[in-house]
Motif scaffolding. Structure first.
Motif, PDB file in Angstrom:
ATOM      1  N   UNK A  61       0.814  -1.209   0.000  1.00 26.34           N
ATOM      2  CA  UNK A  61       0.000   0.000   0.000  1.00 26.34           C
ATOM      3  C   UNK A  61       0.847   1.258   0.000  1.00 26.34           C
ATOM      4  N   UNK A  62       1.960   1.216   0.736  1.00 23.84           N
ATOM      5  CA  UNK A  62       2.877   2.351   0.776  1.00 23.84           C
ATOM      6  C   UNK A  62       3.481   2.602  -0.596  1.00 23.84           C
ATOM      7  N   UNK A  63       3.924   1.543  -1.257  1.00 24.89           N
ATOM      8  CA  UNK A  63       4.538   1.688  -2.579  1.00 24.89           C
ATOM      9  C   UNK A  63       3.522   2.159  -3.618  1.00 24.89           C
ATOM     10  N   UNK A  64       2.306   1.635  -3.543  1.00 19.23           N
ATOM     11  CA  UNK A  64       1.268   2.064  -4.482  1.00 19.23           C
ATOM     12  C   UNK A  64       0.940   3.540  -4.291  1.00 19.23           C
ATOM     13  N   UNK A  65       0.873   3.971  -3.036  1.00 19.07           N
ATOM     14  CA  UNK A  65       0.597   5.381  -2.751  1.00 19.07           C
ATOM     15  C   UNK A  65       1.736   6.262  -3.263  1.00 19.07           C
ATOM     16  N   UNK A  66       2.965   5.814  -3.070  1.00 22.21           N
ATOM     17  CA  UNK A  66       4.123   6.576  -3.539  1.00 22.21           C
ATOM     18  C   UNK A  66       4.126   6.677  -5.061  1.00 22.21           C
ATOM     19  N   UNK A  67       3.797   5.573  -5.736  1.00 20.00           N
ATOM     20  CA  UNK A  67       3.752   5.583  -7.203  1.00 20.00           C
ATOM     21  C   UNK A  67       2.707   6.565  -7.706  1.00 20.00           C
ATOM     22  N   UNK A  68       1.557   6.617  -7.030  1.00 20.06           N
ATOM     23  CA  UNK A  68       0.493   7.545  -7.423  1.00 20.06           C
ATOM     24  C   UNK A  68       0.948   8.996  -7.249  1.00 20.06           C
ATOM     25  N   UNK A  69       1.657   9.278  -6.162  1.00 18.24           N
ATOM     26  CA  UNK A  69       2.156  10.632  -5.930  1.00 18.24           C
ATOM     27  C   UNK A  69       3.183  11.035  -6.980  1.00 18.24           C
ATOM     28  N   UNK A  70       4.046  10.093  -7.364  1.00 13.26           N
ATOM     29  CA  UNK A  70       5.025  10.369  -8.409  1.00 13.26           C
ATOM     30  C   UNK A  70       4.325  10.687  -9.728  1.00 13.26           C
ATOM     31  N   UNK A  71       3.283   9.924 -10.036  1.00 12.24           N
ATOM     32  CA  UNK A  71       2.528  10.158 -11.270  1.00 12.24           C
ATOM     33  C   UNK A  71       1.914  11.553 -11.285  1.00 12.24           C
ATOM     34  N   UNK A  72       1.442  11.987 -10.135  1.00 11.88           N
ATOM     35  CA  UNK A  72       0.707  13.253 -10.054  1.00 11.88           C
ATOM     36  C   UNK A  72       1.609  14.479  -9.942  1.00 11.88           C
ATOM     37  N   UNK A  73       2.687  14.346  -9.170  1.00 10.55           N
ATOM     38  CA  UNK A  73       3.474  15.549  -8.898  1.00 10.55           C
ATOM     39  C   UNK A  73       4.966  15.399  -9.014  1.00 10.55           C
ATOM     40  N   UNK A  74       5.442  14.253  -9.483  1.00  8.66           N
ATOM     41  CA  UNK A  74       6.878  14.067  -9.609  1.00  8.66           C
ATOM     42  C   UNK A  74       7.550  13.794  -8.277  1.00  8.66           C
ATOM     43  N   UNK A  75       8.882  13.783  -8.309  1.00  9.50           N
ATOM     44  CA  UNK A  75       9.632  13.403  -7.114  1.00  9.50           C
ATOM     45  C   UNK A  75       9.422  14.385  -5.962  1.00  9.50           C
ATOM     46  N   UNK A  76       9.187  15.650  -6.295  1.00 10.88           N
ATOM     47  CA  UNK A  76       8.973  16.647  -5.258  1.00 10.88           C
ATOM     48  C   UNK A  76       7.724  16.389  -4.428  1.00 10.88           C
ATOM     49  N   UNK A  77       6.753  15.690  -5.014  1.00  9.61           N
ATOM     50  CA  UNK A  77       5.503  15.402  -4.293  1.00  9.61           C
ATOM     51  C   UNK A  77       5.641  14.216  -3.351  1.00  9.61           C
ATOM     52  N   UNK A  78       6.758  13.513  -3.451  1.00  6.40           N
ATOM     53  CA  UNK A  78       6.954  12.309  -2.647  1.00  6.40           C
ATOM     54  C   UNK A  78       7.518  12.677  -1.281  1.00  6.40           C
ATOM     55  N   UNK A  79       6.665  12.744  -0.280  1.00  5.23           N
ATOM     56  CA  UNK A  79       7.088  12.969   1.104  1.00  5.23           C
ATOM     57  C   UNK A  79       6.469  11.863   1.961  1.00  5.23           C
ATOM     58  N   UNK A  80       7.073  11.596   3.080  1.00  2.00           N
ATOM     59  CA  UNK A  80       6.555  10.561   3.971  1.00  2.00           C
ATOM     60  C   UNK A  80       5.138  10.908   4.422  1.00  2.00           C
TER      61      UNK A  80
END
Length: 203
Positions: A19-38
């Motif tokens: 679930x964590x990885x899926x959520x991270x992948x979705x954030x990357x899709x939406x906002x790039x690496x900058x959107x990836x925060x814990x």
């Protein structure tokens, strides 16, 4: 503890990590690496930041896990492709999967490397990424060599052959993902690229 309970706990842990990885992948899709925060990953996954830290040291480790997973999936995909239709057909089949993985994490790797700097080389998790990258490269080389042999074509001999193929795959993946060539049918671009790469690696 019973065997059933051990499996249940293990299963829950795997589900939370997934679930964590899926959520991270979705954030990357939406906002790039900058959107990836814990914090953002925890909110998207419906969990707590503390629970995420049980599985990952920081957001860099989450990205590394996604990159590693991407390379393993790609290696398995290439390993299962038929070799009987020739080199160009093989490469043409690889391109859509390469584009899918590029859209997921590939195009973010440059930003990630810039963000972590030299720290990346001190991470144990990176060692695994290097291993799976090499695994993918070997599978791709094996597939190309076998397809050429079955087709009766001679490949250009040299260490640059697979890096050349990989560069072509990354280039067309970036074009497809970002829709840089809007005036061209994607299927036509994929076929053309596969044929050009094939001409470049066959004698």
């Amino acid at each position: 503890m019973s065997e059933t309970n051990r499996k249940s706990i293990h299963g829950d842990a795997e589900a939370r990590r997934r679930g964590t990885l899926d959520a991270a992948a979705a954030l990357l899709d939406e906002g790039g690496y900058g959107a990836l925060t814990i914090r953002a990953v925890a909110q998207r996954a419906g969990t707590s930041t503390g629970l995420i830290y049980k599985y990952f040291a920081d957001k860099h480790d989450i990205f590394v896990a996604l990159l590693n997973e991407s390379q393993i999936e790609s290696a398995h995909f290439v390993a299962q492709l038929p070799r009987t239709d020739g080199v160009a057909a093989l490469i043409e089949a690889v391109i859509p999967e390469a584009a899918r993985q590029w859209s997921r994490v590939g195009r973010m790797t440059a930003v990630w490397r810039e963000a972590v700097g030299n720290q990346q080389f001190q991470r144990a998790s990176l060692s695994e990424v290097l291993v799976t990258a090499e695994q993918y490269n070997r599978e791709l080389e094996r597939a190309v060599v076998e397809a050429a042999r079955i087709e009766g074509r001679k490949l250009v001999d040299g260490p640059a052959m697979i890096p050349f193929v990989l560069s072509g795959l990354m280039g067309v993946s970036d074009t497809l993902v970002n829709n840089w060539a809007r005036h061209i049918d994607p299927a036509e671009l994929i076929t053309f690229t596969a044929e050009v790469i094939t001409r470049g690696i066959t004698a």
